[in-house]
Design an enzyme around this catalytic site. Sequence first.
Site, PDB file in Angstrom:
ATOM      1  CG  ASP A  96      44.622  48.741  35.461  1.00 23.66           C
ATOM      2  OD1 ASP A  96      45.488  49.805  36.460  1.00 23.66           O
ATOM      3  OD2 ASP A  96      45.442  47.904  35.336  1.00 23.66           O
ATOM      4  CG  ASP A 131      45.449  52.466  38.615  1.00 19.66           C
ATOM      5  OD1 ASP A 131      44.824  51.474  39.346  1.00 19.66           O
ATOM      6  OD2 ASP A 131      46.344  52.288  38.142  1.00 19.66           O
ATOM      7  CD  GLU A 132      42.536  47.750  38.507  1.00 22.68           C
ATOM      8  OE1 GLU A 132      41.587  46.783  37.566  1.00 22.68           O
ATOM      9  OE2 GLU A 132      43.106  47.627  39.062  1.00 22.68           O
TER      10      GLU A 132
HETATM   11 MG    MG Z   1      47.716  50.185  37.049  1.00 18.30          MG
END
Ligand code: MG
Length: 414
Positions: free
Chosen positions: A20, A114-115
Amino acid sequence: MDADGDAGGRGEIPWILHLDMDAFFASIEVRDDPSLQGLPVVVGGGGSRGVVAAASYPARTRGIRSAMPMATARRLAPDLVIVPPRMDEYRRVSAQVMELLGTVVADIEQISVDEAFLDVRGARRLFGTPEEIAALLRRQIREQLGLPSSVGGSVSRAVAKIASAQAKPDGMLIVPAARTAEFLAPLPVSVISGIGPKAQAALERIGAHRVGQLRDVPVTTLARALGPRAAEVARLADGSDRTGLGRLVKDRSLGTERTWDEDLTDPAEVRRRITLMADDVARQLRRSRLVARTVVLKLRSPDGTTITRSSTLDHHTASGERLREQVVALWERERERMRRVRLAGVRVTHLETAAGMPVQSELTARSAGWADLEAAMDRAVDRFGAGTLSRGSTLGPAPDGAQRTAARPAPDEG
Ligand SMILES: [Mg+2]
């Protein structure tokens, strides 16, 4: 932990990593303007109704969080730096991150901008232990993209995600299988995906404030507090969860269904109820970062006649508006046959993870529209419980008592 043998992960070596990016949008802005380093920086709309889409860690230490009204953030940090969002740039960097991950790990399940979850079993021969792979990925992201990230690792998808959150910012935490229960025990129950304020309150009423305390709760008591998710949560608490990649979606559907004591005879009322159900299902999808392609409407009359009608869309969606359109259209076709309704249900199938869906963009002031409205409603519902908000066209009591049949974990921030 051994680096060789058992490369297939048959044993209990952590093999799922959750990577993350830290404060993704804000970190990109700080990277591109080093004068912002160390300042409370937020990305979002600066207007009177702006909302924080992402907050840097210096902003977070002042209590600023994603989804917070900008006015509140300004109060918490008078020296707040507000940067307008650059969604195209965030999408570009997101693609770079995912591409970089792909050079090391083949099995990747991207769950947001974003993960991603990574199955590292195939990478072990070349790149070493899960710890070494996690360190390598974080270093490459730092060196090549100039951005901080955090990684959690486990034999359970859910635990890997909790571990990455605990590792933040800019850290990693690999939890050995045998120590999973011990790792989770002291954490508040709210770390579990899908345990929102309502479920948390229900658990606290039965004396379970921390994950470790869930192990002392009888399953039947847990089921009363959490509904169908109880078994899954119990497995998580005792460290026996082994949910892996991709299984989140496979063979799954989401839905809600309700039986009434008295028949619904007013078509407008049926329409209103199924509309609320469609909203509820869309909310479940968005919380789980899933999208669906097929919508199913089920109706049962008092004599037991049951009809099930479905409609498949051109594109996957998690939009309440789209789901409402579909269920209402299905209903319109059946309303002559179904003059009395005893049971109604709305369900979605053909689910996919909303990979690459810019989940944070819904908060930007410039893209006002349904996504914003729906995200704002989700936040209000999460905060105050279902039934506090309705659209103008559906004012009235919420379908309380409606039964969730497959609620899934909620996204977090960070
Ligand atoms: Mg994040």
